[in-house]
Write a protein that holds these residues in place. Structure first.
Motif, PDB file in Angstrom:
ATOM      1  N   ASN A 136       0.824  -1.216   0.000  1.00 55.51           N
ATOM      2  CA  ASN A 136       0.000   0.000   0.000  1.00 55.51           C
ATOM      3  C   ASN A 136       0.850   1.253   0.000  1.00 55.51           C
ATOM      4  O   ASN A 136       0.568   2.221  -0.720  1.00 55.51           O
ATOM      5  CB  ASN A 136      -0.931  -0.004   1.218  1.00 55.51           C
ATOM      6  CG  ASN A 136      -1.995  -1.080   1.113  1.00 55.51           C
ATOM      7  OD1 ASN A 136      -2.304  -1.544   0.024  1.00 55.51           O
ATOM      8  ND2 ASN A 136      -2.556  -1.480   2.235  1.00 55.51           N
ATOM      9  N   PHE A 137       1.900   1.236   0.821  1.00 53.36           N
ATOM     10  CA  PHE A 137       2.755   2.415   0.894  1.00 53.36           C
ATOM     11  C   PHE A 137       3.501   2.641  -0.421  1.00 53.36           C
ATOM     12  O   PHE A 137       3.736   3.775  -0.815  1.00 53.36           O
ATOM     13  CB  PHE A 137       3.739   2.297   2.052  1.00 53.36           C
ATOM     14  CG  PHE A 137       3.149   2.672   3.380  1.00 53.36           C
ATOM     15  CD1 PHE A 137       2.260   3.708   3.487  1.00 53.36           C
ATOM     16  CD2 PHE A 137       3.495   1.975   4.533  1.00 53.36           C
ATOM     17  CE1 PHE A 137       1.705   4.051   4.705  1.00 53.36           C
ATOM     18  CE2 PHE A 137       2.960   2.310   5.759  1.00 53.36           C
ATOM     19  CZ  PHE A 137       2.061   3.357   5.835  1.00 53.36           C
ATOM     20  N   THR A 138       3.871   1.533  -1.094  1.00 52.77           N
ATOM     21  CA  THR A 138       4.529   1.697  -2.387  1.00 52.77           C
ATOM     22  C   THR A 138       3.583   2.380  -3.370  1.00 52.77           C
ATOM     23  O   THR A 138       3.977   3.308  -4.096  1.00 52.77           O
ATOM     24  CB  THR A 138       4.952   0.319  -2.928  1.00 52.77           C
ATOM     25  OG1 THR A 138       5.876  -0.276  -2.018  1.00 52.77           O
ATOM     26  CG2 THR A 138       5.602   0.465  -4.295  1.00 52.77           C
ATOM     27  N   GLU A 139       2.321   1.930  -3.355  1.00 51.84           N
ATOM     28  CA  GLU A 139       1.332   2.557  -4.232  1.00 51.84           C
ATOM     29  C   GLU A 139       1.117   4.018  -3.850  1.00 51.84           C
ATOM     30  O   GLU A 139       1.040   4.894  -4.715  1.00 51.84           O
ATOM     31  CB  GLU A 139       0.012   1.781  -4.150  1.00 51.84           C
ATOM     32  CG  GLU A 139      -1.071   2.305  -5.083  1.00 51.84           C
ATOM     33  CD  GLU A 139      -2.340   1.467  -5.012  1.00 51.84           C
ATOM     34  OE1 GLU A 139      -3.340   1.872  -5.619  1.00 51.84           O
ATOM     35  OE2 GLU A 139      -2.304   0.407  -4.356  1.00 51.84           O
ATOM     36  N   ILE A 140       1.043   4.274  -2.530  1.00 48.81           N
ATOM     37  CA  ILE A 140       0.869   5.657  -2.064  1.00 48.81           C
ATOM     38  C   ILE A 140       2.062   6.511  -2.470  1.00 48.81           C
ATOM     39  O   ILE A 140       1.917   7.647  -2.931  1.00 48.81           O
ATOM     40  CB  ILE A 140       0.670   5.677  -0.533  1.00 48.81           C
ATOM     41  CG1 ILE A 140      -0.674   5.063  -0.170  1.00 48.81           C
ATOM     42  CG2 ILE A 140       0.748   7.107   0.004  1.00 48.81           C
ATOM     43  CD1 ILE A 140      -0.863   4.841   1.318  1.00 48.81           C
ATOM     44  N   ASN A 181       1.766   7.314  -6.077  1.00 49.69           N
ATOM     45  CA  ASN A 181       0.731   8.329  -6.299  1.00 49.69           C
ATOM     46  C   ASN A 181       1.193   9.700  -5.848  1.00 49.69           C
ATOM     47  O   ASN A 181       0.945  10.717  -6.509  1.00 49.69           O
ATOM     48  CB  ASN A 181      -0.558   7.937  -5.563  1.00 49.69           C
ATOM     49  CG  ASN A 181      -1.224   6.726  -6.185  1.00 49.69           C
ATOM     50  OD1 ASN A 181      -1.028   6.451  -7.361  1.00 49.69           O
ATOM     51  ND2 ASN A 181      -1.996   5.978  -5.402  1.00 49.69           N
ATOM     52  N   ILE A 182       1.851   9.735  -4.696  1.00 49.18           N
ATOM     53  CA  ILE A 182       2.333  11.022  -4.191  1.00 49.18           C
ATOM     54  C   ILE A 182       3.392  11.593  -5.123  1.00 49.18           C
ATOM     55  O   ILE A 182       3.426  12.801  -5.399  1.00 49.18           O
ATOM     56  CB  ILE A 182       2.879  10.865  -2.760  1.00 49.18           C
ATOM     57  CG1 ILE A 182       1.727  10.628  -1.778  1.00 49.18           C
ATOM     58  CG2 ILE A 182       3.671  12.089  -2.337  1.00 49.18           C
ATOM     59  CD1 ILE A 182       2.159  10.368  -0.367  1.00 49.18           C
ATOM     60  N   THR A 183       4.276  10.702  -5.625  1.00 52.31           N
ATOM     61  CA  THR A 183       5.304  11.173  -6.555  1.00 52.31           C
ATOM     62  C   THR A 183       4.670  11.752  -7.812  1.00 52.31           C
ATOM     63  O   THR A 183       5.056  12.832  -8.288  1.00 52.31           O
ATOM     64  CB  THR A 183       6.237  10.007  -6.927  1.00 52.31           C
ATOM     65  OG1 THR A 183       6.861   9.507  -5.742  1.00 52.31           O
ATOM     66  CG2 THR A 183       7.315  10.469  -7.901  1.00 52.31           C
ATOM     67  N   THR A 202       4.745  15.540  -9.039  1.00 50.22           N
ATOM     68  CA  THR A 202       5.217  15.931 -10.367  1.00 50.22           C
ATOM     69  C   THR A 202       4.189  16.812 -11.062  1.00 50.22           C
ATOM     70  O   THR A 202       4.517  17.869 -11.629  1.00 50.22           O
ATOM     71  CB  THR A 202       5.503  14.675 -11.212  1.00 50.22           C
ATOM     72  OG1 THR A 202       6.505  13.892 -10.549  1.00 50.22           O
ATOM     73  CG2 THR A 202       5.998  15.058 -12.595  1.00 50.22           C
ATOM     74  N   ARG A 203       2.927  16.353 -11.008  1.00 45.98           N
ATOM     75  CA  ARG A 203       1.885  17.141 -11.662  1.00 45.98           C
ATOM     76  C   ARG A 203       1.692  18.487 -10.971  1.00 45.98           C
ATOM     77  O   ARG A 203       1.401  19.496 -11.628  1.00 45.98           O
ATOM     78  CB  ARG A 203       0.567  16.363 -11.655  1.00 45.98           C
ATOM     79  CG  ARG A 203       0.622  15.117 -12.533  1.00 45.98           C
ATOM     80  CD  ARG A 203      -0.729  14.491 -12.707  1.00 45.98           C
ATOM     81  NE  ARG A 203      -0.669  13.351 -13.618  1.00 45.98           N
ATOM     82  CZ  ARG A 203      -1.736  12.667 -14.028  1.00 45.98           C
ATOM     83  NH1 ARG A 203      -2.943  13.018 -13.607  1.00 45.98           N
ATOM     84  NH2 ARG A 203      -1.598  11.639 -14.857  1.00 45.98           N
ATOM     85  N   ILE A 254      -0.364  22.930  -2.044  1.00 42.08           N
ATOM     86  CA  ILE A 254      -0.626  21.502  -2.279  1.00 42.08           C
ATOM     87  C   ILE A 254       0.685  20.747  -2.382  1.00 42.08           C
ATOM     88  O   ILE A 254       0.836  19.643  -1.849  1.00 42.08           O
ATOM     89  CB  ILE A 254      -1.461  21.318  -3.558  1.00 42.08           C
ATOM     90  CG1 ILE A 254      -2.885  21.842  -3.330  1.00 42.08           C
ATOM     91  CG2 ILE A 254      -1.499  19.852  -3.986  1.00 42.08           C
ATOM     92  CD1 ILE A 254      -3.723  21.868  -4.580  1.00 42.08           C
ATOM     93  N   ARG A 255       1.654  21.366  -3.053  1.00 39.80           N
ATOM     94  CA  ARG A 255       2.955  20.702  -3.177  1.00 39.80           C
ATOM     95  C   ARG A 255       3.596  20.515  -1.810  1.00 39.80           C
ATOM     96  O   ARG A 255       4.128  19.450  -1.497  1.00 39.80           O
ATOM     97  CB  ARG A 255       3.867  21.553  -4.060  1.00 39.80           C
ATOM     98  CG  ARG A 255       5.235  20.905  -4.306  1.00 39.80           C
ATOM     99  CD  ARG A 255       6.080  21.766  -5.202  1.00 39.80           C
ATOM    100  NE  ARG A 255       7.398  21.164  -5.392  1.00 39.80           N
ATOM    101  CZ  ARG A 255       8.371  21.738  -6.087  1.00 39.80           C
ATOM    102  NH1 ARG A 255       8.169  22.893  -6.677  1.00 39.80           N
ATOM    103  NH2 ARG A 255       9.538  21.145  -6.217  1.00 39.80           N
ATOM    104  N   THR A 256       3.500  21.571  -0.989  1.00 37.99           N
ATOM    105  CA  THR A 256       4.034  21.445   0.373  1.00 37.99           C
ATOM    106  C   THR A 256       3.299  20.359   1.140  1.00 37.99           C
ATOM    107  O   THR A 256       3.895  19.571   1.873  1.00 37.99           O
ATOM    108  CB  THR A 256       3.903  22.794   1.111  1.00 37.99           C
ATOM    109  OG1 THR A 256       4.617  23.794   0.373  1.00 37.99           O
ATOM    110  CG2 THR A 256       4.469  22.699   2.522  1.00 37.99           C
ATOM    111  N   THR A 257       1.960  20.336   0.950  1.00 40.16           N
ATOM    112  CA  THR A 257       1.153  19.326   1.637  1.00 40.16           C
ATOM    113  C   THR A 257       1.531  17.923   1.198  1.00 40.16           C
ATOM    114  O   THR A 257       1.631  16.999   2.019  1.00 40.16           O
ATOM    115  CB  THR A 257      -0.338  19.576   1.359  1.00 40.16           C
ATOM    116  OG1 THR A 257      -0.684  20.899   1.801  1.00 40.16           O
ATOM    117  CG2 THR A 257      -1.202  18.558   2.089  1.00 40.16           C
ATOM    118  N   THR A 258       1.750  17.745  -0.117  1.00 42.15           N
ATOM    119  CA  THR A 258       2.152  16.412  -0.587  1.00 42.15           C
ATOM    120  C   THR A 258       3.493  16.012  -0.012  1.00 42.15           C
ATOM    121  O   THR A 258       3.707  14.834   0.327  1.00 42.15           O
ATOM    122  CB  THR A 258       2.218  16.380  -2.125  1.00 42.15           C
ATOM    123  OG1 THR A 258       3.132  17.377  -2.592  1.00 42.15           O
ATOM    124  CG2 THR A 258       0.851  16.632  -2.740  1.00 42.15           C
TER     125      THR A 258
END
Length: 496
Positions: free
Chosen positions: A266-270, A273-275, A279-280, A473-477
Motif C-alpha cells: 500500500n505504501f509503495t502505491e501511495i 501516487n504522491i510522486t 510531479t503534476r 498543495i505541493r508542500t502538503t504532498t
C-alpha cells in the motif's frame, strides 16, 4: 581430676553465656519431652503476645493453627523430638490474638547423662514479614508460570527446568531438553554468532534482557516468542541462574508480517501516487506561474488599450462636436445659397423689366426718328436725340443681355453650389451619423474594455491565488510523503 573439673566448669560457663546471649537476641522457650511449657523469656512473650504466667504448664499445641494440630506431621513432630532428633525450619504459629506468625526456629533436645531427653529448648525469630514477601513473590511466580512459558538456565545456558507452557510452545518434553544448552532453540545461523555470545555475557553480568525472538521448536517448528531473561541474584548480588518468562506470539507475528507486506504494498502505491501528484503539482505550479505572467501582461495591455480607447473616445467626442458644427454651417450655407438664388432670380426679373423698358425706349426712338423725318429741318435736332436715345437703348439692351448672361451664369453656379452644398450636407450628415454611432460604440467599448481590464486583473489575482494554492498543495504532498514514511517506519517497528 582437679584440672578436668575446672575445665568442665569453664565450658559450662561458656555455654551458659552463649545461651544467655541467644536469649537476649531471640525468643526462647523450653518444653518437657511431652511438649508442655517449662519456661520462656521476655522476647518470646513479646513475639507471641502472652505472659509467662499464661503459658507455664500448657502444651505447645496452644501455638499451632487448628488445621495442623490433628495432622500426622504434628503428631510425629513431638515423637521425633522426644527421641532426641534436632529439628529446624520455618513454622506457622498462632499468636494470642489469633493472628498467624511465621517463626524460623530450632528445637534442641537436651539429654541427660544416660542420653534421655530431659527437655527441649527452642530458639525462634519472627520471619512473618519475610515469609509474606516470599509468599507474595511465590504467588506472583506461580501466576506468571500459569499464564506464561517459564524456563530456567544456569549461567552457562544449560537448561535446568521448564514448565508445561514452555514445553507445549516448543513441542518438547522436559526430558528432551533438560541438561542441554539453550542454543538448541536457535536457528543455525545464530548459534555461533558474536551477538549470541554477547547475549549470555550480559546475563552473566546480571543484565536483564528482553525482546522478541525467533526460536526453533521440535521438528524444526518455527516459533516467535516475546521474552524476558532475568538473572537471579544471591544475597550479595551475584547471578546464580537465569529465569526466562516468555509468551508465544507466533500467530501475532505472522499477522504482523502479513500486515507489513500489505502495508509495504500500500505504501509503495501511495508513494507512487504522491510522486505523480508531486510531479503534476510542480508542472501545474510552473504552468500557473507562466499563466500568471501572461495574465499580468494581458492585464497591462488591456489597461493600455483601455487608455487608448478612452483617448479615441475623447477624440471622437471632439470630432462629433466638429461634425455637428460643420453640419450646422453647411445648412447655413445652403440656406444662404437658396436665398442668393432667390435674389438672382429677382435680378433676372429686374433685368427682364429693364429689357422691356429698353425695347419700349428703342420703339419710342424709332417713332421719334420717323416723326423727325416728317418734320424736316425742324425735326433734325429731335432726330439726333432720338438717335442717341436709340443708341442708349441699344447699349442698355446689350448690357441687359450681358447681365442676363451673367445672371444665368450666376444661377448656374448657384445651382451647382446648392447641389454641392446639398451633397456636402448629405455627406456631413452621414459622417455625423457615423461619428455618432462610432462615438456610442467607442463609449460602449470603453465600458466593455474597462470590464475586461477588471476581469483580467481579477483573473490575474485568481491565477496568483491558484499558484499559491498549488504551491501549498505541493508542500502538503511533501508533508504527506513524510508522514507516510514515518507511518511506514512505525509499521516496520510493529513487525520487529
Amino acid at each position: 581430676m582437679g584440672i578436668g573439673f575446672f575445665k568442665g566448669e569453664s565450658e559450662a560457663r561458656n555455654e551458659q553465656q552463649v545461651t544467655a546471649a541467644l536469649g537476649r537476641s531471640m525468643a526462647r522457650i523450653e518444653f518437657n519431652a511431652e511438649g508442655k511449657i517449662l519456661s520462656l523469656n521476655e522476647n518470646f512473650e513479646k513475639t507471641m503476645g502472652y505472659k509467662a504466667s499464661d503459658l507455664i504448664g500448657k502444651h505447645h499445641a496452644l501455638f499451632v493453627p487448628e488445621e495442623l494440630i490433628s495432622s500426622a506431621d504434628y503428631k510425629n513432630f513431638w515423637k521425633r523430638l522426644a527421641s532426641g532428633e534436632f529439628l529446624t525450619g520455618a513454622f506457622p504459629r498462632k499468636r494470642r490474638d489469633g493472628s498467624l506468625i511465621w517463626l524460623e526456629a530450632t528445637y534442641n533436645p537436651i539429654l541427660d547423662a544416660k542420653g534421655n531427653v530431659t527437655k527441649v529448648v527452642k530458639f525462634a525469630t519472627d520471619i512473618t514479614e519475610r515469609r509474606n514477601e516470599r509468599a507474595l513473590l511465590q504467588s506472583v511466580f506461580d501466576a506468571i508460570s500459569t499464564s506464561q512459558a517459564v524456563i530456567e538456565f544456569n549461567l552457562d545456558g544449560t537448561i535446568l527446568t521448564a514448565n508445561e507452557n514452555f514445553l507445549s510452545v516448543l513441542g518438547y518434553s522436559l526430558d528432551e531438553i533438560k541438561g542441554k544448552h539453550h542454543s538448541m532453540f536457535l536457528p543455525e545461523d545464530q548459534k555461533n554468532s558474536s551477538e549470541y555470545r554477547a547475549f549470555w555475557q550480559s546475563l552473566n553480568q546480571g543484565k536483564f534482557q528482553a525482546g522478541q525472538f525467533a526460536r526453533v521448536g521440535k521438528n524444526g517448528k518455527k516459533v516467535w516468542i516475546e521474552a524476558t531473561y532475568n538473572p537471579v541474584l544471591d544475597a550479595v548480588g551475584k547471578p546464580i541462574k537465569v529465569i526466562k518468562f516468555a509468551t508465544d506470539i507466533t500467530e501475532k507475528t505472522k499477522l504482523l508480517i502479513d500486515l507489513k507486506k500489505m502495508i509495504d504494498g500500500n505504501f509503495t502505491e501511495i508513494d507512487n501516487n504522491i510522486t505523480e501528484l508531486n510531479t503534476r503539482t510542480v508542472q501545474s505550479v510552473d504552468a500557473s506561474t507562466n499563466t500568471m505572467e501572461l495574465t499580468r501582461n494581458v492585464a497591462a495591455s488591456t489597461e493600455q488599450m483601455a487608455a487608448s480607447i478612452a483617448e479615441i473616445s475623447q477624440s471622437m467626442a471632439q470630432s462629433q462636436g466638429a461634425t455637428e458644427r460643420a453640419y450646422e454651417q453647411t445648412n447655413t450655407a445652403n440656406e444662404m445659397t437658396q436665398r442668393m438664388t432667390g435674389v438672382v432670380d429677382e435680378m433676372g426679373n429686374i433685368v427682364e423689366v429693364i429689357r422691356n423698358i429698353a425695347g419700349q425706349i428703342n420703339l419710342l426712338a424709332l417713332n421719334a426718328t420717323i416723326e423727325s423725318a416728317r418734320a424736316g429741318e425742324a425735326g433734325k435736332g429731335f432726330a439726333v436725340v432720338a438717335n442717341e436715345v436709340k443708341n442708349l437703348a441699344n447699349q442698355a439692351a446689350r448690357a441687359t443681355e450681358d447681365i442676363t448672361q451673367e445672371i444665368t451664369g450666376i444661377q448656374e453656379i448657384s445651382a451647382e453650389v446648392a447641389g454641392a452644398l446639398e451633397t456636402i450636407r448629405g455627406s456631413v450628415e452621414t459622417v455625423r451619423n457615423d461619428v455618432t454611432n462610432i462615438s456610442s460604440a467607442v463609449t460602449e467599448q470603453t465600458a466593455v474594455t474597462e470590464n475586461v481590464s477588471t476581469s483580467v486583473r481579477d483573473m490575474a489575482r485568481s491565477v496568483e491565488n491558484m499558484s499559491d494554492n498549488l504551491a501549498a498543495i505541493r508542500t502538503t504532498t511533501d508533508t504527506v510523503a513524510s508522514s507516510v514514511q514515518r507511518t511506514r517506519e512505525a509499521a516496520e517497528v510493529l513487525t520487529r
